[in-house]
Enzyme design. Structure first.
Site, mmCIF file in Angstrom:
data_model
loop_
_atom_site.group_PDB
_atom_site.id
_atom_site.type_symbol
_atom_site.label_atom_id
_atom_site.label_comp_id
_atom_site.label_asym_id
_atom_site.label_seq_id
_atom_site.Cartn_x
_atom_site.Cartn_y
_atom_site.Cartn_z
ATOM 1 C CD GLU A 34 -2.771 1.259 2.505
ATOM 2 O OE1 GLU A 34 -2.690 0.357 3.361
ATOM 3 O OE2 GLU A 34 -3.567 2.194 2.599
ATOM 4 C CE LYS A 38 -5.965 -0.228 1.839
ATOM 5 N NZ LYS A 38 -6.564 -0.809 3.038
HETATM 6 C C1 5MM Z 1 -8.098 1.291 8.839
HETATM 7 O O1 5MM Z 1 -7.027 2.232 8.838
HETATM 8 C C2 5MM Z 1 -5.756 1.658 8.591
HETATM 9 C C3 5MM Z 1 -4.811 1.828 9.714
HETATM 10 O O2 5MM Z 1 -4.364 3.120 9.911
HETATM 11 P P1 5MM Z 1 -3.292 3.463 11.104
HETATM 12 O O3 5MM Z 1 -2.087 2.613 10.934
HETATM 13 O O4 5MM Z 1 -3.051 4.926 10.867
HETATM 14 O O5 5MM Z 1 -3.961 3.245 12.414
HETATM 15 C C4 5MM Z 1 -5.227 2.172 7.218
HETATM 16 O O6 5MM Z 1 -3.947 1.727 6.941
HETATM 17 C C5 5MM Z 1 -6.168 1.646 6.167
HETATM 18 O O7 5MM Z 1 -6.048 0.265 6.068
HETATM 19 C C6 5MM Z 1 -5.930 2.222 4.785
HETATM 20 O O8 5MM Z 1 -5.344 3.484 4.782
HETATM 21 C C7 5MM Z 1 -7.256 2.332 4.066
HETATM 22 O O9 5MM Z 1 -8.157 3.028 4.865
HETATM 23 P P2 5MM Z 1 -9.042 4.178 4.236
HETATM 24 O O10 5MM Z 1 -9.774 4.745 5.424
HETATM 25 O O11 5MM Z 1 -8.111 5.140 3.564
HETATM 26 O O12 5MM Z 1 -9.947 3.469 3.238
#
Ligand code: 5MM
Length: 344
Positions: free
Chosen positions: A179, A221
């Site tokens: 990602e 991703k």
């Molecule tokens: C769910 O959020 C994930 C974890 O974030 P932190 O490490 O900051 O706590 C994040 O990595 C998430 O899997 C991705 O960014 C996709 O989430 P979004 O909200 O952008 O769809």
């Protein structure tokens, strides 16, 4: 695990009509989300919330896999079934976030590199025992034209770590989700987002190749190609869709089985509409195009729950709804009318 098996898992995770629920918020992030709805962030409240998500009726019709956080994969349902086993029994593949977060690349720097390679192999062995079949590592790349970021150095560091991570994970028989997120927080144009995303993806695939990563056994991703949140000129749905597919075609080899987008702070509806638009077009695309949304799937659920046991069923309906609508978008069959259907 054989290369074929990794390819099968990656394909099944990204195959329409299903996508991934990202529920891997670190304690810090979930605490912020809970704070917004005035729920105390205790171990038990976090467990209860994740249980609510996972027990949503018929979730497995739309969700192929769920990404968990370290704490969650060690927790269990109220009937004491470990979450890893519970999800596997439902036919939902458990995954695990294995990066340990982002830190400044230098003491005064505003740019951050994601870490977590130390001891990764050992942690993977444990996560596998807890039922995980795939993993995730997120690198963040911020755009700020005044501060002249992102720097080439930051992109290089993050791509190197992503590629090394992917290799270690495959060597341990699991599928890595890679990602590289170009953040949409700035005031930049869609053209700037394209430029930075394309540069990052190009370098990433070069590094994956150098690290001998089997592309058939990974998922990408990425962010969509989108205007910065603060930009006065917001690109249309069709422009976001066409620019995103163009960028992917330019940089992502055909061997990659699937692309599972992050939502990145888009509204719930736009995240669905953009994905739908990409899947609606007749243009030939070599990979599955699906979702791995966190906020765009969970926000309505959190708002409906508010930490209240009497509202669990309403909040599960909210997750069911967004999962179903995004599932329709993987087939290019979403329409705005579906937003108003009854999901109880
Ligand atoms: C769910 O959020 C994930 C974890 O974030 P932190 O490490 O900051 O706590 C994040 O990595 C998430 O899997 C991705 O960014 C996709 O989430 P979004 O909200 O952008 O769809």
């Amino acid at each position: 695990m054989s290369h074929n098996k990794l390819n099968e898992i990656a394909k099944n995770l990204s195959k329409p009509p299903k996508g991934i629920l990202a529920a891997d918020e670190s304690t810090n992030t979930i605490s912020k989300r809970f704070n917004d709805i005035k729920v105390e962030s205790t171990d038990e409240n976090r467990r209860k919330y994740r249980e609510l998500l996972f027990k949503t009726k018929d979730l497995n019709k739309f969700i192929s896999g769920i990404i968990l956080f370290d704490e969650t994969i060690r927790q269990s349902t109220s009937e004491k079934v470990p979450f890893g086993r519970f999800l596997n029994d439902l036919g939902i593949m458990p995954g695990i976030k294995v990066d340990t977060g982002a830190v400044p690349i230098a003491p005064e720097s505003i740019e951050k590199v994601t870490e977590g390679l130390d001891g990764l192999g050992k942690r993977l062995i444990e996560y596998k025992e807890l039922g995980a079949l795939f993993t995730k590592w997120r690198a963040i790349i911020d755009i700020n034209e005044e501060s002249r970021i992102p720097s080439d150095y930051l992109i290089d560091l993050n791509c190197s770590n992503l590629a090394r991570y992917a290799k270690i994970v495959q060597d341990h028989g699991m599928v890595p989700i890679v990602e590289p997120e170009v953040l949409m927080d700035g005031a930049h144009s869609i053209e700037k987002c394209y430029e930075v995303t394309s540069k990052t993806q190009k370098l990433l695939f070069k590094k994956l190749d150098h690290n001998d990563v089997n592309l058939k056994g990974i998922l990408l991703k990425p962010n969509m190609i989108i205007s910065g949140r603060k930009s006065p000129s917001q690109a249309s749905i069709s422009e976001v869709a066409s620019q995103t597919v163009k960028c992917l075609k330019e940089n992502v080899p055909k061997d990659v089985p699937g692309i599972v987008f992050l939502s990145g702070g888009q509204s719930n509806e736009l995240a669905t509409q953009h994905l739908n638009e990409m899947n609606k077009s007749n243009e030939e695309k070599p990979w599955n195009l699906s979702f791995s949304y966190g906020r765009a799937l969970q926000q309505p659920t959190l708002n409906a729950w508010q930490g209240n046991d009497n509202k669990i069923s309403n909040s599960q309906n909210a997750l069911f709804k967004r999962s179903k609508l995004n599932s329709s978008a993987t087939l290019g069959k979403y329409s705005e009318d579906l937003e108003n259907s009854n999901y109880e």
